[in-house]
Design an enzyme around this catalytic site. Structure first.
Site, PDB file in Angstrom:
ATOM      1  N   GLU A  40       0.841  -1.199   0.000  1.00  0.00           N
ATOM      2  CA  GLU A  40       0.000   0.000   0.000  1.00  0.00           C
ATOM      3  C   GLU A  40       0.875   1.247   0.000  1.00  0.00           C
ATOM      4  O   GLU A  40       1.927   1.297   0.641  1.00  0.00           O
ATOM      5  CB  GLU A  40      -0.903  -0.013   1.235  1.00  0.00           C
ATOM      6  CG  GLU A  40      -1.839   1.181   1.333  1.00  0.00           C
ATOM      7  CD  GLU A  40      -2.691   1.186   2.592  1.00  0.00           C
ATOM      8  OE1 GLU A  40      -3.756   1.829   2.581  1.00  0.00           O
ATOM      9  OE2 GLU A  40      -2.295   0.538   3.595  1.00  0.00           O
ATOM     10  N   LYS A 114      -9.487   1.497  -2.611  1.00  0.00           N
ATOM     11  CA  LYS A 114      -9.716   0.986  -1.256  1.00  0.00           C
ATOM     12  C   LYS A 114     -11.093   1.408  -0.753  1.00  0.00           C
ATOM     13  O   LYS A 114     -11.441   2.594  -0.774  1.00  0.00           O
ATOM     14  CB  LYS A 114      -8.619   1.518  -0.331  1.00  0.00           C
ATOM     15  CG  LYS A 114      -8.674   1.040   1.108  1.00  0.00           C
ATOM     16  CD  LYS A 114      -7.494   1.628   1.876  1.00  0.00           C
ATOM     17  CE  LYS A 114      -7.470   1.195   3.326  1.00  0.00           C
ATOM     18  NZ  LYS A 114      -6.306   1.779   4.054  1.00  0.00           N
ATOM     19  N   CYS A 155      -5.256  -3.282   2.707  1.00  0.00           N
ATOM     20  CA  CYS A 155      -5.023  -3.025   4.133  1.00  0.00           C
ATOM     21  C   CYS A 155      -6.267  -3.184   5.011  1.00  0.00           C
ATOM     22  O   CYS A 155      -6.702  -4.290   5.282  1.00  0.00           O
ATOM     23  CB  CYS A 155      -4.389  -1.647   4.288  1.00  0.00           C
ATOM     24  SG  CYS A 155      -3.510  -1.413   5.865  1.00  0.00           S
TER      25      CYS A 155
END
Length: 276
Positions: A40, A114, A155
């Protein structure tokens, strides 16, 4: 398929981070990797929105994206750019945290923004409000490659198992989880969450991570957990990168996906229920 997890300790300077990333990608290719994954925010970590605005670029102008696309083409590999912080044209000025799957011809095979924002109170001194700077995505993504169907996450998404179930039921055999996982929550939860997502879905989980202390030009910096992990569909840890930057290799046998799912076919056992 030989995959390579690239573990980084980036600063808040994308121009300085890029040569390091390229070096690790080349090292992975030299060791036979056909699928290379970075973490990330490969272009840089910063807690300053003003600094991010000064160094981030729109997708079409981003030098990290352009260089990594060229590198994938030169090497003839599949490359997951775990994510990049990017400017958007949104009215509220928030950034995108966007993951890219790059094909061997350098083309962008898939993009994923995300979905789940890291808005948490880790401790009295570590409070994060990712949604203040980044706008969340709204679409789950599964991409086709010659070696597997790849589901894309980033994440904090790992704490939301419904997303992973949706990806697996949509055909994913590998799910990527590039991360800059906090060092406190990472020590407590990182491996457990990743193993749970692998077991629940019968997928390989590939999770390249940021590690160590990340200095900032105008700020105190932050720490990330490291321990890039590759998890098998039955839940075994196949590779753990520890806490040093570098490249970790893992050989994947996609037949393990079918074997795990035939033993426990829970993806086909959904039932409706009432309450609470």
């Amino acid at each position: 398929m030989r995959a390579a997890l690239v573990q980084l300790t980036v600063s808040d300077d994308p121009a300085a981070n890029l040569p390091v990333t390229l070096g690790h990608v080349r090292d992975a290719v030299a060791q036979g990797a056909g699928f290379v994954l970075t973490p990330e925010l490969t272009n840089g970590l910063s807690s300053s929105r003003a600094h991010q605005r000064s160094v981030f670029r729109h997708e079409e102008d981003d030098p990290t994206l352009a260089a990594l696309r060229a590198e994938a083409k030169a090497a003839g590999i599949w490359l997951l750019i775990g994510s990049l912080g990017l400017l958007t044209h949104d009215a509220d000025g928030r950034f995108a945290n966007r993951s890219f799957l790059i094909a061997p011809d350098g083309g962008i095979a898939a993009r994923y923004d995300k979905i789940h924002m890291f808005d948490v109170n880790v401790s009295a001194t570590e409070v994060y409000r990712e949604s203040e700077g980044y706008r969340p995505g709204a679409r789950a993504v599964v991409a086709d490659t010659p070696f597997a169907r790849v589901g894309m996450t980033v994440c904090y998404d790992v704490r939301f198992p419904a997303l992973y179930r949706r990806l697996a039921q949509g055909g994913a055999q590998i799910i990527t989880v590039p991360a800059a996982f906090n060092h406190i929550t990472g020590a407590a939860h990182w491996e457990t969450l990743l193993r749970a997502r692998a077991i629940e879905t019968g997928c390989f989980i590939l999770a390249p991570a940021q590690t160590g202390f990340h200095p900032e030009t105008n700020g105190k910096g932050r720490r990330t957990h490291g321990h890039s992990l590759a998890i098998a569909p039955w839940g075994e840890v196949l590779a753990d990168a520890g806490t040093e930057p570098g490249v970790t290799l893992v050989d994947l046998d996609l037949a393990e996906v079918d074997r795990a799912r035939s033993r426990v076919p829970s993806l086909s056992h959904d039932r409706g229920f009432d309450g609470p």
